[in-house]
Design a protein around this motif. Structure first.
Motif, PDB file in Angstrom:
ATOM      1  N   PHE A  64       9.998  -2.556  20.321  1.00  0.00           N
ATOM      2  CA  PHE A  64      11.289  -2.534  19.622  1.00  0.00           C
ATOM      3  C   PHE A  64      11.201  -1.772  18.301  1.00  0.00           C
ATOM      4  CE2 PHE A  64      12.956  -6.376  22.037  1.00  0.00           C
ATOM      5  CZ  PHE A  64      13.936  -5.645  22.670  1.00  0.00           C
ATOM      6  N   SER A  65      10.005  -1.721  17.697  1.00  0.00           N
ATOM      7  CA  SER A  65       9.889  -1.017  16.414  1.00  0.00           C
ATOM      8  C   SER A  65      10.115   0.482  16.552  1.00  0.00           C
ATOM      9  CB  SER A  65       8.508  -1.275  15.807  1.00  0.00           C
ATOM     10  OG  SER A  65       7.490  -0.650  16.579  1.00  0.00           O
ATOM     11  N   PHE A  66      10.060   1.002  17.779  1.00  0.00           N
ATOM     12  CA  PHE A  66      10.326   2.428  18.010  1.00  0.00           C
ATOM     13  C   PHE A  66      11.738   2.662  18.544  1.00  0.00           C
ATOM     14  CE2 PHE A  66       5.699   1.973  18.537  1.00  0.00           C
ATOM     15  CZ  PHE A  66       5.269   2.877  17.581  1.00  0.00           C
ATOM     16  N   THR A  67      12.611   1.673  18.427  1.00  0.00           N
ATOM     17  CA  THR A  67      13.973   1.777  18.935  1.00  0.00           C
ATOM     18  C   THR A  67      14.979   1.461  17.828  1.00  0.00           C
ATOM     19  OG1 THR A  67      14.172  -0.554  19.614  1.00  0.00           O
ATOM     20  CG2 THR A  67      13.112   0.963  21.167  1.00  0.00           C
ATOM     21  N   ASP A  68      16.262   1.632  18.155  1.00  0.00           N
ATOM     22  CA  ASP A  68      17.340   1.282  17.227  1.00  0.00           C
ATOM     23  C   ASP A  68      18.059   0.009  17.682  1.00  0.00           C
ATOM     24  OD1 ASP A  68      18.538   2.222  19.497  1.00  0.00           O
ATOM     25  OD2 ASP A  68      19.806   3.719  18.481  1.00  0.00           O
ATOM     26  N   ALA A  69      17.317  -0.904  18.310  1.00  0.00           N
ATOM     27  CA  ALA A  69      17.908  -2.123  18.852  1.00  0.00           C
ATOM     28  C   ALA A  69      18.463  -3.004  17.734  1.00  0.00           C
ATOM     29  CB  ALA A  69      16.862  -2.905  19.664  1.00  0.00           C
ATOM     30  N   SER A  70      19.516  -3.752  18.070  1.00  0.00           N
ATOM     31  CA  SER A  70      20.114  -4.713  17.138  1.00  0.00           C
ATOM     32  C   SER A  70      20.504  -5.958  17.919  1.00  0.00           C
ATOM     33  CB  SER A  70      21.338  -4.119  16.442  1.00  0.00           C
ATOM     34  OG  SER A  70      22.364  -3.860  17.387  1.00  0.00           O
ATOM     35  N   PHE A  71      20.682  -7.068  17.197  1.00  0.00           N
ATOM     36  CA  PHE A  71      21.023  -8.307  17.862  1.00  0.00           C
ATOM     37  C   PHE A  71      22.443  -8.300  18.430  1.00  0.00           C
ATOM     38  CE2 PHE A  71      17.552 -10.778  15.652  1.00  0.00           C
ATOM     39  CZ  PHE A  71      16.931 -11.139  16.829  1.00  0.00           C
ATOM     40  N   SER A  72      23.280  -7.415  17.956  1.00  0.00           N
ATOM     41  CA  SER A  72      24.647  -7.356  18.471  1.00  0.00           C
ATOM     42  C   SER A  72      24.663  -6.924  19.939  1.00  0.00           C
ATOM     43  CB  SER A  72      25.484  -6.389  17.624  1.00  0.00           C
ATOM     44  OG  SER A  72      24.906  -5.095  17.647  1.00  0.00           O
ATOM     45  N   ASN A  73      23.745  -6.030  20.317  1.00  0.00           N
ATOM     46  CA  ASN A  73      23.634  -5.606  21.712  1.00  0.00           C
ATOM     47  C   ASN A  73      22.183  -5.195  21.957  1.00  0.00           C
ATOM     48  OD1 ASN A  73      24.059  -4.832  24.317  1.00  0.00           O
ATOM     49  ND2 ASN A  73      25.428  -3.113  23.845  1.00  0.00           N
ATOM     50  N   ILE A  74      21.327  -6.205  22.158  1.00  0.00           N
ATOM     51  CA  ILE A  74      19.899  -5.946  22.209  1.00  0.00           C
ATOM     52  C   ILE A  74      19.475  -5.231  23.487  1.00  0.00           C
ATOM     53  CG2 ILE A  74      19.202  -8.107  23.339  1.00  0.00           C
ATOM     54  CD1 ILE A  74      16.910  -8.227  21.265  1.00  0.00           C
ATOM     55  N   SER A  75      20.302  -5.255  24.511  1.00  0.00           N
ATOM     56  CA  SER A  75      19.945  -4.585  25.758  1.00  0.00           C
ATOM     57  C   SER A  75      20.286  -3.103  25.746  1.00  0.00           C
ATOM     58  CB  SER A  75      20.652  -5.262  26.941  1.00  0.00           C
ATOM     59  OG  SER A  75      22.053  -5.195  26.777  1.00  0.00           O
ATOM     60  N   ASP A  76      21.082  -2.663  24.777  1.00  0.00           N
ATOM     61  CA  ASP A  76      21.491  -1.261  24.696  1.00  0.00           C
ATOM     62  C   ASP A  76      20.849  -0.635  23.464  1.00  0.00           C
ATOM     63  OD1 ASP A  76      22.680   1.158  25.047  1.00  0.00           O
ATOM     64  OD2 ASP A  76      24.619   0.547  24.206  1.00  0.00           O
ATOM     65  N   LEU A 291      15.482  -8.930  10.550  1.00  0.00           N
ATOM     66  CA  LEU A 291      15.742  -9.317  11.933  1.00  0.00           C
ATOM     67  C   LEU A 291      16.965 -10.215  12.062  1.00  0.00           C
ATOM     68  CD1 LEU A 291      12.124 -10.011  13.226  1.00  0.00           C
ATOM     69  CD2 LEU A 291      13.761  -8.450  14.280  1.00  0.00           C
ATOM     70  N   VAL A 292      17.027 -11.252  11.251  1.00  0.00           N
ATOM     71  CA  VAL A 292      18.034 -12.303  11.438  1.00  0.00           C
ATOM     72  C   VAL A 292      19.296 -12.031  10.648  1.00  0.00           C
ATOM     73  CG1 VAL A 292      18.493 -14.772  11.201  1.00  0.00           C
ATOM     74  CG2 VAL A 292      16.220 -13.989  11.902  1.00  0.00           C
ATOM     75  N   GLU A 293      19.168 -11.756   9.367  1.00  0.00           N
ATOM     76  CA  GLU A 293      20.356 -11.602   8.526  1.00  0.00           C
ATOM     77  C   GLU A 293      21.006 -10.234   8.687  1.00  0.00           C
ATOM     78  OE1 GLU A 293      19.795 -12.733   4.521  1.00  0.00           O
ATOM     79  OE2 GLU A 293      18.877 -14.666   5.009  1.00  0.00           O
ATOM     80  N   VAL A 297      16.998  -5.275  14.758  1.00  0.00           N
ATOM     81  CA  VAL A 297      15.786  -5.633  15.488  1.00  0.00           C
ATOM     82  C   VAL A 297      14.724  -4.543  15.362  1.00  0.00           C
ATOM     83  CG1 VAL A 297      14.852  -6.162  17.770  1.00  0.00           C
ATOM     84  CG2 VAL A 297      17.092  -7.036  17.107  1.00  0.00           C
ATOM     85  N   GLY A 298      15.122  -3.292  15.431  1.00  0.00           N
ATOM     86  CA  GLY A 298      14.157  -2.200  15.343  1.00  0.00           C
ATOM     87  C   GLY A 298      13.460  -2.156  13.993  1.00  0.00           C
ATOM     88  N   TYR A 299      14.241  -2.244  12.919  1.00  0.00           N
ATOM     89  CA  TYR A 299      13.683  -2.174  11.571  1.00  0.00           C
ATOM     90  C   TYR A 299      12.830  -3.409  11.279  1.00  0.00           C
ATOM     91  CZ  TYR A 299      13.691  -0.559   6.718  1.00  0.00           C
ATOM     92  OH  TYR A 299      13.320  -0.083   5.482  1.00  0.00           O
TER      93      TYR A 299
END
Length: 330
Positions: A64-76, A291-293, A297-299
């Motif tokens: 995940f650290s190499f992606t732009d993932a976020s908790f709003s849409n973690i699968s995309d 991560l939480v606030e 997820v990526g950052y």
């Protein structure tokens, strides 16, 4: 009467008989292989469980650290390479390694680690030397010494949070009663006091751990050298620095490295006492905030990965230096 002639022994190059392993060596080698197989037989289930419980989440965090993932849409999510770590764009550097808040968290973590582990080592050594002496009620004192370590960290941090409260905390009442302060202090919100308050709570909580390991090392020391020093009339302080400390140093270093690794990933005591305050924010608190606030997820995974690499590097360095020292002594 037939006289049988024994068959000639096989000879190798040069007419010499080949060297054969001795029966004792073959037996030792067989026992060693059996022990190795038995060790792996016991280790494999633990390694499988460890890989499932810790290995998979770790690999997923690094991914995940190499992606732009976020908790709003973690699968995309999409791959962004090292942008979460460090990237140069439009004349400026971005990423975890370019964030001043991250380096502030690194400094806070290192300061907390050095000061807290140093104080815990000194106090733990003093307590261990005291408990190693013969006196009435020593068993009760040992049990009482371990109470702070037995209390869960969250519970002790919450307890100390109330004790350090600026309005109705008992610490301020005691200090004002002794005339040491004129007005209540806001220990966990004051920028000059908050880090020291966190260190004080951690030292109170973890000093018994250092004392316990040091006491175990003290009780394994041979009594011959102390009897000889007593006969020669050597001062106890000199005996401690010349005899006791060098003998317990290996066990003390093991305790210190365990505490250093634990302090570098400190989260609970800091977050309970001061939440997300920049004055006490550790690397773990920083990663949790991202991560939480901030839902990034990526950052946040990049910050967690850097923290993992720091701890892994320290652990490997310690194991390498320890193995090299043991090999040199051998």
């Amino acid at each position: 009467m037939d006289h049988t002639t024994p068959a000639p022994a096989e000879t190798g190059a040069g007419g010499k008989s080949p060297a054969r392993p001795l029966p004792g060596k073959r037996q030792a080698s067989r026992v060693r292989r059996q022990r190795l197989r038995a060790a792996w037989l016991f280790l494999i289930p633990m390694l499988v469980v460890l890989a499932a419980v810790a290995g998979w989440p770790l690999m997923r965090t690094i991914w995940f650290s190499f992606t732009d993932a976020s908790f709003s849409n973690i699968s995309d999510y999409g791959l962004v390479g090292f942008e979460n770590y460090l990237v140069y764009d439009s004349g400026a550097w971005y990423g975890v390694l370019a964030d001043p808040a991250w380096w502030n968290a690194v400094w806070n973590t290192l300061f907390f680690t050095v000061v807290s582990v140093g104080l815990e080592t000194v106090f733990g050594l003093i307590i261990a030397l005291t408990l190693n002496a013969q006196f009435r009620g020593r068993g009760w004192v040992r049990a009482a010494t371990l109470i702070p370590w037995a209390v869960p960290t969250i519970v002790s941090a919450k307890m100390w949070g109330w004790m350090l409260h600026d309005q109705f905390g008992i610490v301020n009442e005691m200090l004002m009663g002794l005339g040491l302060i004129a007005e209540p202090l806001n220990w966990t919100a004051n920028a000059d006091l908050s880090m020291w308050a966190v260190i004080m709570v951690d030292v109170w909580k973890t000093t018994p751990f250092m004392a316990l390991l040091t006491l175990a090392a003290l009780q394994m020391l041979p009594s011959d050298c102390y009897e000889a020093a007593k006969v020669d009339g050597i001062h106890p302080v000199r005996v401690f620095f010349r005899v006791t400390l060098p003998l317990i140093l290996p066990a003390l270093m093991v305790a210190i490295i365990f505490r250093v690794l634990d302090a570098l990933r400190v989260f609970d005591v800091i977050y309970v006492l001061t939440s997300n305050s920049e004055d006490t924010m550790s690397m773990s608190v920083y990663a949790r905030q991202q991560l939480v606030e901030f839902q990034d997820v990526g950052y946040g995974s990049a910050a967690s990965t850097v923290l993992f690499l720091i701890i892994a590097l320290l652990t490997i360095s310690y194991l390498y230096l320890g193995r090299k020292q043991i090999g040199g002594d051998a």
